[in-house]
Write a protein that holds these residues in place. Sequence first.
Motif, PDB file in Angstrom:
ATOM      1  N   MET A   1      59.368  48.261 -11.963  1.00 14.08           N
ATOM      2  CA  MET A   1      60.001  49.452 -11.451  1.00 14.08           C
ATOM      3  C   MET A   1      59.411  49.774 -10.077  1.00 14.08           C
ATOM      4  O   MET A   1      58.210  49.705  -9.880  1.00 14.08           O
ATOM      5  CB  MET A   1      59.778  50.617 -12.414  1.00 14.08           C
ATOM      6  N   LYS A   2      60.258  50.128  -9.145  1.00 15.70           N
ATOM      7  CA  LYS A   2      59.830  50.417  -7.784  1.00 15.70           C
ATOM      8  C   LYS A   2      59.317  51.855  -7.686  1.00 15.70           C
ATOM      9  O   LYS A   2      59.923  52.781  -8.216  1.00 15.70           O
ATOM     10  CB  LYS A   2      61.000  50.211  -6.826  1.00 15.70           C
ATOM     11  N   ILE A   3      58.204  52.015  -6.985  1.00 13.99           N
ATOM     12  CA  ILE A   3      57.610  53.338  -6.799  1.00 13.99           C
ATOM     13  C   ILE A   3      58.428  54.095  -5.755  1.00 13.99           C
ATOM     14  O   ILE A   3      58.701  53.561  -4.677  1.00 13.99           O
ATOM     15  CB  ILE A   3      56.153  53.225  -6.316  1.00 13.99           C
ATOM     16  N   PRO A   4      58.810  55.357  -6.051  1.00 18.46           N
ATOM     17  CA  PRO A   4      59.512  56.156  -5.036  1.00 18.46           C
ATOM     18  C   PRO A   4      58.652  56.314  -3.775  1.00 18.46           C
ATOM     19  O   PRO A   4      57.419  56.387  -3.847  1.00 18.46           O
ATOM     20  CB  PRO A   4      59.731  57.502  -5.725  1.00 18.46           C
ATOM     21  N   HIS A   5      59.325  56.362  -2.636  1.00 20.87           N
ATOM     22  CA  HIS A   5      58.634  56.402  -1.346  1.00 20.87           C
ATOM     23  C   HIS A   5      57.662  57.579  -1.251  1.00 20.87           C
ATOM     24  O   HIS A   5      56.512  57.411  -0.824  1.00 20.87           O
ATOM     25  CB  HIS A   5      59.672  56.458  -0.220  1.00 20.87           C
ATOM     26  N   ILE A   6      58.091  58.774  -1.642  1.00 22.74           N
ATOM     27  CA  ILE A   6      57.238  59.954  -1.528  1.00 22.74           C
ATOM     28  C   ILE A   6      56.016  59.841  -2.439  1.00 22.74           C
ATOM     29  O   ILE A   6      54.919  60.271  -2.084  1.00 22.74           O
ATOM     30  CB  ILE A   6      58.043  61.252  -1.822  1.00 22.74           C
ATOM     31  N   GLN A   7      56.187  59.214  -3.587  1.00 22.97           N
ATOM     32  CA  GLN A   7      55.062  59.040  -4.508  1.00 22.97           C
ATOM     33  C   GLN A   7      54.051  58.054  -3.937  1.00 22.97           C
ATOM     34  O   GLN A   7      52.854  58.241  -4.071  1.00 22.97           O
ATOM     35  CB  GLN A   7      55.577  58.558  -5.863  1.00 22.97           C
ATOM     36  N   ARG A   8      54.535  57.012  -3.265  1.00 23.60           N
ATOM     37  CA  ARG A   8      53.636  56.048  -2.628  1.00 23.60           C
ATOM     38  C   ARG A   8      52.842  56.708  -1.500  1.00 23.60           C
ATOM     39  O   ARG A   8      51.646  56.485  -1.345  1.00 23.60           O
ATOM     40  CB  ARG A   8      54.432  54.864  -2.083  1.00 23.60           C
ATOM     41  N   ILE A   9      53.521  57.575  -0.723  1.00 23.92           N
ATOM     42  CA  ILE A   9      52.847  58.261   0.381  1.00 23.92           C
ATOM     43  C   ILE A   9      51.740  59.173  -0.148  1.00 23.92           C
ATOM     44  O   ILE A   9      50.597  59.124   0.319  1.00 23.92           O
ATOM     45  CB  ILE A   9      53.864  59.061   1.215  1.00 23.92           C
ATOM     46  N   PHE A  10      52.081  60.016  -1.126  1.00 22.86           N
ATOM     47  CA  PHE A  10      51.078  60.948  -1.645  1.00 22.86           C
ATOM     48  C   PHE A  10      49.973  60.234  -2.415  1.00 22.86           C
ATOM     49  O   PHE A  10      48.808  60.632  -2.352  1.00 22.86           O
ATOM     50  CB  PHE A  10      51.722  62.028  -2.502  1.00 22.86           C
TER      51      PHE A  10
ATOM     52  N   ASN B   1      55.166  69.973  -2.330  1.00 29.53           N
ATOM     53  CA  ASN B   1      56.052  68.825  -2.476  1.00 29.53           C
ATOM     54  C   ASN B   1      56.053  68.273  -3.900  1.00 29.53           C
ATOM     55  O   ASN B   1      57.091  67.869  -4.418  1.00 29.53           O
ATOM     56  CB  ASN B   1      55.683  67.717  -1.484  1.00 29.53           C
ATOM     57  N   LEU B   2      54.885  68.235  -4.522  1.00 33.09           N
ATOM     58  CA  LEU B   2      54.836  67.694  -5.883  1.00 33.09           C
ATOM     59  C   LEU B   2      55.476  68.638  -6.892  1.00 33.09           C
ATOM     60  O   LEU B   2      56.001  68.197  -7.904  1.00 33.09           O
ATOM     61  CB  LEU B   2      53.392  67.385  -6.284  1.00 33.09           C
ATOM     62  N   VAL B   3      55.427  69.927  -6.613  1.00 35.47           N
ATOM     63  CA  VAL B   3      56.057  70.884  -7.515  1.00 35.47           C
ATOM     64  C   VAL B   3      57.574  70.866  -7.328  1.00 35.47           C
ATOM     65  O   VAL B   3      58.339  70.908  -8.284  1.00 35.47           O
ATOM     66  CB  VAL B   3      55.487  72.293  -7.307  1.00 35.47           C
ATOM     67  N   MET B   4      58.029  70.812  -6.079  1.00 32.74           N
ATOM     68  CA  MET B   4      59.456  70.920  -5.787  1.00 32.74           C
ATOM     69  C   MET B   4      60.221  69.613  -5.996  1.00 32.74           C
ATOM     70  O   MET B   4      61.395  69.624  -6.331  1.00 32.74           O
ATOM     71  CB  MET B   4      59.667  71.385  -4.341  1.00 32.74           C
ATOM     72  N   ILE B   5      59.555  68.485  -5.806  1.00 33.84           N
ATOM     73  CA  ILE B   5      60.243  67.195  -5.926  1.00 33.84           C
ATOM     74  C   ILE B   5      59.841  66.544  -7.250  1.00 33.84           C
ATOM     75  O   ILE B   5      58.666  66.364  -7.529  1.00 33.84           O
ATOM     76  CB  ILE B   5      59.856  66.266  -4.752  1.00 33.84           C
ATOM     77  N   LYS B   6      60.816  66.205  -8.034  1.00 30.77           N
ATOM     78  CA  LYS B   6      60.514  65.546  -9.302  1.00 30.77           C
ATOM     79  C   LYS B   6      60.243  64.078  -9.011  1.00 30.77           C
ATOM     80  O   LYS B   6      61.099  63.360  -8.515  1.00 30.77           O
ATOM     81  CB  LYS B   6      61.690  65.679 -10.263  1.00 30.77           C
ATOM     82  N   LEU B   7      59.010  63.655  -9.322  1.00 35.94           N
ATOM     83  CA  LEU B   7      58.658  62.257  -9.106  1.00 35.94           C
ATOM     84  C   LEU B   7      59.033  61.457 -10.346  1.00 35.94           C
ATOM     85  O   LEU B   7      58.623  61.769 -11.443  1.00 35.94           O
ATOM     86  CB  LEU B   7      57.155  62.136  -8.841  1.00 35.94           C
ATOM     87  N   ALA B   8      59.812  60.441 -10.140  1.00 29.40           N
ATOM     88  CA  ALA B   8      60.286  59.643 -11.276  1.00 29.40           C
ATOM     89  C   ALA B   8      59.238  58.657 -11.705  1.00 29.40           C
ATOM     90  O   ALA B   8      58.416  58.224 -10.993  1.00 29.40           O
ATOM     91  CB  ALA B   8      61.558  58.907 -10.885  1.00 29.40           C
TER      92      ALA B   8
END
Length: 127
Positions: A1-10, A120-127
């Motif tokens: 499974m590919k890591i979402p871009h925002i999750q990789r950044i944080f 960002n972590l609260v507002m964006i649901k990280l899959a």
Amino acid sequence: MKIPHIQRIFGTTEIVFGSIGALGALVGIVVAAGFATQTGRNYVILFPLISIVLSILSTIGGYGLLKMKSWSRKFVVTIATLIIINVLFSVFLSSIATLGFLGLLLLMANVMYHATLIGNLVMIKLA
């Protein structure tokens, strides 16, 4: 499974800033120990010790984000909140003259980064 871009950044920034924070806190312990022996204010060692623990936990949270662990998002938000509280208390309890203007800017940049991280972590649901 590919890591979402925002999750990789944080995840990456948490690992990098956690590692840098731990090294900075080690230097802070040495400086605080010297200050404590000269002035008798032993409580100044407390904040670098707390910073080391929070930096290590921040690095662990970043690793969890990169590995897409289910606990990592809440963990990183909690650690970021504790880091903001620690930074604010250390600013208020230390002298601005001792930190200097650059030290104050770096501390405020740290607070702003972690506040942005929480938002960002609260507002964006990280899959």
